[in-house]
Structure formats: C-alpha cells, structure tokens
Design an enzyme around this catalytic site. Structure first.
Site, PDB file in Angstrom:
ATOM      1  CG  ASP A  16     -17.090 -23.551 -19.264  1.00 12.69           C
ATOM      2  OD1 ASP A  16     -16.105 -23.967 -20.052  1.00 12.69           O
ATOM      3  OD2 ASP A  16     -16.914 -23.596 -18.015  1.00 12.69           O
ATOM      4  CG  LEU A  17     -13.525 -21.319 -18.648  1.00 12.71           C
ATOM      5  CD1 LEU A  17     -11.920 -21.479 -18.378  1.00 12.71           C
ATOM      6  CD2 LEU A  17     -13.904 -20.567 -17.559  1.00 12.71           C
TER       7      LEU A  17
ATOM      8  CG  ASP B 111      -1.352 -29.682 -28.234  1.00  8.38           C
ATOM      9  OD1 ASP B 111      -2.178 -30.324 -27.761  1.00  8.38           O
ATOM     10  OD2 ASP B 111      -1.279 -28.399 -28.442  1.00  8.38           O
TER      11      ASP B 111
ATOM     12  NE  ARG C 298     -11.879 -26.259 -27.882  1.00  9.12           N
ATOM     13  CZ  ARG C 298     -12.582 -25.990 -26.926  1.00  9.12           C
ATOM     14  NH1 ARG C 298     -13.650 -26.422 -26.827  1.00  9.12           N
ATOM     15  NH2 ARG C 298     -12.476 -25.157 -26.036  1.00  9.12           N
TER      16      ARG C 298
ATOM     17  NE  ARG D  59      -7.883 -30.922 -37.299  1.00  9.30           N
ATOM     18  CZ  ARG D  59      -8.687 -30.845 -35.942  1.00  9.30           C
ATOM     19  NH1 ARG D  59      -9.093 -31.967 -35.559  1.00  9.30           N
ATOM     20  NH2 ARG D  59      -8.509 -29.631 -35.340  1.00  9.30           N
TER      21      ARG D  59
ATOM     22  NE  ARG E 154     -10.096 -28.998 -27.138  1.00  9.17           N
ATOM     23  CZ  ARG E 154      -9.309 -29.102 -28.216  1.00  9.17           C
ATOM     24  NH1 ARG E 154      -9.587 -29.677 -29.201  1.00  9.17           N
ATOM     25  NH2 ARG E 154      -8.642 -27.951 -28.235  1.00  9.17           N
ATOM     26  N   PRO E 155     -15.633 -27.795 -23.314  1.00  5.62           N
ATOM     27  CG  PRO E 155     -15.755 -27.434 -21.308  1.00  5.62           C
ATOM     28  CD  PRO E 155     -15.219 -28.383 -22.038  1.00  5.62           C
TER      29      PRO E 155
ATOM     30  CB  CYS F 196     -12.756 -32.841 -28.695  1.00  8.21           C
ATOM     31  SG  CYS F 196     -11.405 -32.764 -29.439  1.00  8.21           S
TER      32      CYS F 196
ATOM     33  CE  LYS G  87      -2.958 -27.569 -35.235  1.00 12.67           C
ATOM     34  NZ  LYS G  87      -4.082 -27.267 -34.191  1.00 12.67           N
ATOM     35  CG  ASN G  88      -2.577 -24.896 -32.044  1.00 14.46           C
ATOM     36  OD1 ASN G  88      -3.225 -24.965 -32.966  1.00 14.46           O
ATOM     37  ND2 ASN G  88      -2.105 -25.627 -30.956  1.00 14.46           N
TER      38      ASN G  88
HETATM   39  C1  EPZ Z   1      -5.460 -25.125 -27.398  1.00 16.38           C
HETATM   40  O1  EPZ Z   1      -6.974 -25.378 -27.549  1.00 16.38           O
HETATM   41  C2  EPZ Z   1      -4.754 -25.685 -28.693  1.00 16.38           C
HETATM   42  N1  EPZ Z   1      -5.610 -25.552 -29.975  1.00 16.38           N
HETATM   43  C3  EPZ Z   1      -4.792 -26.981 -28.212  1.00 16.38           C
HETATM   44  O2  EPZ Z   1      -3.966 -28.112 -29.350  1.00 16.38           O
HETATM   45  C4  EPZ Z   1      -4.056 -27.302 -27.092  1.00 16.38           C
HETATM   46  O3  EPZ Z   1      -3.873 -28.669 -26.380  1.00 16.38           O
HETATM   47  C5  EPZ Z   1      -4.711 -26.556 -25.995  1.00 16.38           C
HETATM   48  O4  EPZ Z   1      -4.533 -25.183 -26.396  1.00 16.38           O
HETATM   49  C6  EPZ Z   1      -3.832 -26.597 -24.773  1.00 16.38           C
HETATM   50  O5  EPZ Z   1      -2.534 -26.172 -24.873  1.00 16.38           O
HETATM   51  C7  EPZ Z   1      -5.472 -24.393 -30.719  1.00 16.38           C
HETATM   52  O6  EPZ Z   1      -4.878 -23.511 -30.333  1.00 16.38           O
HETATM   53  C8  EPZ Z   1      -6.200 -24.403 -31.928  1.00 16.38           C
HETATM   54  P1  EPZ Z   1      -7.750 -24.503 -23.823  1.00 16.38           P
HETATM   55  P2  EPZ Z   1      -7.941 -24.623 -26.595  1.00 16.38           P
HETATM   56  O7  EPZ Z   1      -8.975 -23.613 -23.847  1.00 16.38           O
HETATM   57  O8  EPZ Z   1      -7.583 -23.247 -26.797  1.00 16.38           O
HETATM   58  C9  EPZ Z   1     -10.780 -26.439 -20.519  1.00 16.38           C
HETATM   59  C10 EPZ Z   1      -3.547 -29.410 -30.982  1.00 16.38           C
HETATM   60  O9  EPZ Z   1      -3.535 -30.800 -30.858  1.00 16.38           O
HETATM   61  N2  EPZ Z   1     -11.721 -25.468 -21.029  1.00 16.38           N
HETATM   62  O10 EPZ Z   1      -6.655 -24.091 -22.875  1.00 16.38           O
HETATM   63  O11 EPZ Z   1      -9.197 -25.397 -26.961  1.00 16.38           O
HETATM   64  C11 EPZ Z   1     -10.676 -27.653 -21.711  1.00 16.38           C
HETATM   65  O12 EPZ Z   1     -11.687 -28.796 -21.696  1.00 16.38           O
HETATM   66  C12 EPZ Z   1      -4.764 -28.766 -30.127  1.00 16.38           C
HETATM   67  O13 EPZ Z   1      -2.768 -28.696 -31.907  1.00 16.38           O
HETATM   68  C13 EPZ Z   1     -12.981 -25.419 -20.385  1.00 16.38           C
HETATM   69  O14 EPZ Z   1     -13.044 -26.021 -19.342  1.00 16.38           O
HETATM   70  O15 EPZ Z   1      -7.513 -24.999 -25.119  1.00 16.38           O
HETATM   71  C14 EPZ Z   1      -9.238 -28.339 -21.684  1.00 16.38           C
HETATM   72  O16 EPZ Z   1      -9.414 -29.365 -21.038  1.00 16.38           O
HETATM   73  C15 EPZ Z   1      -5.536 -29.948 -29.386  1.00 16.38           C
HETATM   74  N3  EPZ Z   1     -13.739 -24.360 -20.611  1.00 16.38           N
HETATM   75  C16 EPZ Z   1      -8.491 -27.220 -20.918  1.00 16.38           C
HETATM   76  O17 EPZ Z   1      -9.492 -26.082 -20.422  1.00 16.38           O
HETATM   77  C17 EPZ Z   1     -13.443 -23.645 -21.703  1.00 16.38           C
HETATM   78  O18 EPZ Z   1     -14.365 -22.566 -21.861  1.00 16.38           O
HETATM   79  C18 EPZ Z   1      -7.518 -26.721 -21.870  1.00 16.38           C
HETATM   80  O19 EPZ Z   1      -8.391 -25.789 -22.962  1.00 16.38           O
HETATM   81  C19 EPZ Z   1     -12.155 -23.625 -22.138  1.00 16.38           C
HETATM   82  C20 EPZ Z   1     -11.533 -24.754 -21.923  1.00 16.38           C
END
Ligand code: EPZ
Length: 423
Positions: free
Chosen positions: A123-124, A304, A91, A396, A120-121, A115, A22-23
């Site tokens: 900002d990055l 996950d 998202r 999903r 889940r901001p 969420c 999926k991801n």
């Molecule tokens: C991906 O989400 C996955 N989703 C998530 O899977 C997974 O939990 C996550 O990576 C971590 O492995 C998809 O690939 C569609 P991140 P993503 O940006 O990209 C913080 C599932 O169950 N953060 O690495 O959104 C954020 O808040 C889902 O399949 C910021 O602060 O993950 C989080 O605490 C759920 N600012 C952490 O980083 C930002 O701009 C990790 O987020 C971006 C992220």
C-alpha cells in the site's frame, strides 16, 4: 529435492569472502530499467533471487547477461507487463513499478503473493506512486499503473518501508520537479540506490537519513558501471555461525558501519570480535551469554538476522528474549528448532529462548530464506546429523553458504538425489 547435511559441533577456522548484497543488487537491477543505455553491475552474488530478477527484466524486454559476478543489463526496448510467474516468485519484483512508470508511463504487474513471514502489503508503494500522479487500478490480481508524466511531490511514509522508499526514489528520478520522501527508510541499500541513480546522471540526496530529496531530470538517464556493497546479512549470518561454533574466523569485505549492531550483540553474548579495516574477526570457545534483542529498522537490529540469532541463543547460558517488530509471523523457524531440542516459547511477537539446550540433529524443513539460515546455525551447533530440506529458500539469498562453511572446517554437504541430478 536436494538437502543439506550437517554434522555439528566442529570449530571453524579460516577466512570467508563475503558476497555482494542481495537486497542492494535486486534494486539496482530494477533501477537499470530507467535507462536505454547499457548498465554494468559488479560483485553480483550467484543466488536464486538474482536469477529470478533477470527473468523479470528479460520478460519486460531487457537483455541481461551474467558473466561471473558481473551483470550486464541493456533495457533498450521495454514493454509494461511484467512476467507473472517470475513476479509471483519474488516480492522484490514490485521494484520495477517505479522505473517502468517513470520511463514508459505504464506498468502492469501481478500482486505480490503472500509470504511465509507474514502479510507484506504494498500500500505504501502505491500511495506514493499515486502522490506522484500515477493512476493505479488493482483488479483481478494485477496492479495496473499509468501516468502521462510523473510529477514531483511531498510524500510522508506511514512507516519507513525499504521497498517503498526505493520504488519512489526510482520513479521520482525521472519525474518533473522535486520529490521529498519523509520518514524514509535509512538502510544502507537505500544509499546504494541513490548512488546508482546519481551515477546514471540523476539528482538524489539524503539517502541514509529519514528525508530524501530527488530532483527529477528532464533528459534521459545514462548507463552506469557500479560495484555493489558487501552483504551485511550474509556477513552477519557467517559471524553468528563462527560465534556458535567457536574457533577463529575472518570475514571480508565488510563495511563495518553496517555491521555495528550485530557485532555489538555478539560481543554482549561473549564472542570475541575484532575489526581491521574491511575485515571482521569472530573468535572464541562457543560459550555464549543470553541476550535481549528487538528487531528494528536500520540502524536497529535487522529482522533479517533475527532467526539466525534465535538459533544461536539456544546455546547461550540463560534465558534470552527476542522481539520481532517488523513482521507479523517471523518465528516459523522456532517449530523446527524445537524438533532439534530447543526450548523456545513464542507469544505473539516475542520469543523466549531458554538455554543452554543440547541440540540434537534432526530432519528439518526451511520455510523461508532466513529460517533456512537459522537451521544451518542450529545444525552447526547440534550433536549428530541435521538434514535440512527446503534448500530453494537458502539458495534464493546465500551464495554457496555450504561451500563457504565447509572451507573453514564445518562438516556440511549438499546432497542431490541421483534422479534429480540427471539433467
Ligand atoms: C526489505 O523488504 C528486504 N527485502 C527484506 O529482506 C527485509 O526484511 C525488509 O526490507 C526490512 O528490512 C529486500 O530488500 C528485497 P519493508 P521490504 O517494505 O522492502 C510493512 C530478506 O530476508 N509494509 O521495509 O519488503 C511490511 O508489511 C528479506 O532478505 C507495509 O505495511 O520491507 C513489513 O511489515 C525478507 N506496507 C514492514 O513494512 C508497504 O507498502 C517492512 O517492510 C510496505 C511495507
């Protein structure tokens, strides 16, 4: 609403086919927007998030056709405004920002919603796109980005965000000059994005390490025919089901390197685990030992898989400690597990799971995708009938999880109320 009914305490035996990741698929779908040429993605799972992402792409003007597990995408003429409802539902739709800014020089997209697993901001994502020269305005619940032409840049991510790394790779693929992303996420899905872009004629290297270098291509990117990797989280979920039920289950295809930490933890818990090429075998009597687990970015233990493993550890002989470091609020499944008799206390980001518990079937409700999977694990381990509501979350991200488990001996059925079954 449909529910899942599980009669627990049955051993599982047989083989289960693992679906595409999926991801990874969701990001490759977004990357398809980088080209006017047709793209073909194979091994696509039939899940809600893929259907929703199709809605996002179609709303942007792309033509999509899902034929079995093959997805055809042609993004000949696009416009920059993403459809609000489909975006708010998922998202991952934020991933269209990079490709649209790169291809059209403009994107308008609703802010992704809150969420169930915590804030889940993005900002990055936005800071990185700004570093590439985009002007980004956040107003009235929308993000509006514009860039005459993106320029390569040095970007240091504050944390290794998966989504930000991917968004920036896609934008940088068509920017002027070279982009270097430092402190990049190292998940296998990032390598998929690199390979996909390179098959389109892009020049990306370093994915899988913390430094990714992207040399923007001047000309248009081309079409691609790409087969996505197996879903390591689906495989891990099924492996946990096998470990908690006991029996003998083989899972394939898997890329064993992607499964190492989950497999190691199952061995530590006392399950039998064997690897044979692309096949993972999980076997045993369902008697498990407690674990200490800490979720971490790849190659650490995946967040996950945390909810499913918490559910499994309710059956272990002793006290387990599970620390969630990625999300601020990913223990919602615990309340529902308690309704089934689990003895779990949560203090901030740490859950203490005291086992073994005699779980008993109950009516429970899933709050998000992996919480739903955790309830399935608990239902398989519980005595009596468990009824799970909130199946839209499970759907999903899991392709026919109930069917796959039933085929190896689980007593699990999906019930659709008669009035809802009438089209
Ligand atoms: C991906 O989400 C996955 N989703 C998530 O899977 C997974 O939990 C996550 O990576 C971590 O492995 C998809 O690939 C569609 P991140 P993503 O940006 O990209 C913080 C599932 O169950 N953060 O690495 O959104 C954020 O808040 C889902 O399949 C910021 O602060 O993950 C989080 O605490 C759920 N600012 C952490 O980083 C930002 O701009 C990790 O987020 C971006 C992220």
């Amino acid at each position: 609403m449909p529910t899942l009914s599980i009669e627990g305490r049955r051993q599982l035996r047989g083989h289960i086919r693992v679906s595409g990741a999926k991801n990874a698929v969701l990001k490759l779908m977004a990357a398809s927007l980088l080209t006017r040429e047709p793209c073909v993605i194979r091994n696509v799972p039939y899940i809600g998030d893929v259907l929703n992402m199709i809605e996002v792409l179609e709303g942007l003007g792309a033509r999509c056709q899902l034929d079995g597990d093959v997805l055809y995408i042609e993004a000949r003429d696009l416009h920059p405004e993403a459809p609000r409802d489909a975006v708010r539902r998922m998202r991952a739709s934020i991933q269209v920002m990079g490709p649209l800014l790169g291809r059209l020089g403009e994107v308008k997209i609703a802010q992704p919603g809150g969420c169930a697993i915590g804030a889940r901001p993005v900002d990055l994502h936005l800071a990185g796109l700004r570093a590439l020269g985009a002007v980004i305005d956040e107003r009235h619940g929308y993000i509006h980005g514009r860039a005459a032409k993106l320029q390569g840049a040095e970007i240091h991510l504050d944390l290794p965000s998966v989504g930000a790394t991917e968004n920036l790779m896609m934008a940088a693929a068509v920017a002027d000059g070279e982009t270097v992303i430092r402190n990049a996420a190292r998940e296998p899905e990032i390598i998929e994005v690199q390979n996909f872009i390179n098959c389109m004629g892009g020049r990306v290297r370093g994915a899988g390490t913390d430094t990714i270098r992207i040399r923007g291509v001047a000309g248009p990117l081309g079409g691609v025919d790409y087969t996505v990797i197996p879903d390591r989280i689906e495989a891990g979920t099924l492996a946990v089901c096998a470990a908690v039920c006991g029996g003998d289950v083989t899972l394939s295809p898997v890329i064993i390197e992607h499964m190492e930490i989950v497999a190691a933890k199952l061995v530590e818990a006392g399950a039998g685990v064997e690897v044979n090429g692309e096949t993972l075998r999980v076997f045993g009597d369902g008697v498990l030992k407690p674990l200490h687990i800490r979720s971490q970015p790849y190659p650490g233990f995946p967040t996950d898989m945390q909810p499913q493993v918490v559910a499994m550890l309710t059956r272990a002989l002793g006290t387990s400690i599970v620390t969630e470091t990625i999300y601020s609020s990913r223990f919602k499944h615990v309340d529902e597990l308690r309704r089934m008799g689990a003895d779990i206390t949560v203090d901030g980001r740490v859950a203490v799971v005291r086992g073994p518990c005699r779980l008993s079937g109950a009516r429970v409700e899933a709050s998000d995708l992996r919480a739903a999977a955790a309830l399935v694990v608990a239902g398989l381990a519980a005595e009596g009938e468990t009824v799970i509501e909130g199946l839209e979350h499970l759907d999903r991200g899991y392709e026919d999880l109930a069917g796959k488990l039933a085929a190896v001996g689980a007593k699990i059925v999906r019930r659709v109320p008669t009035e809802a079954a009438v089209p």
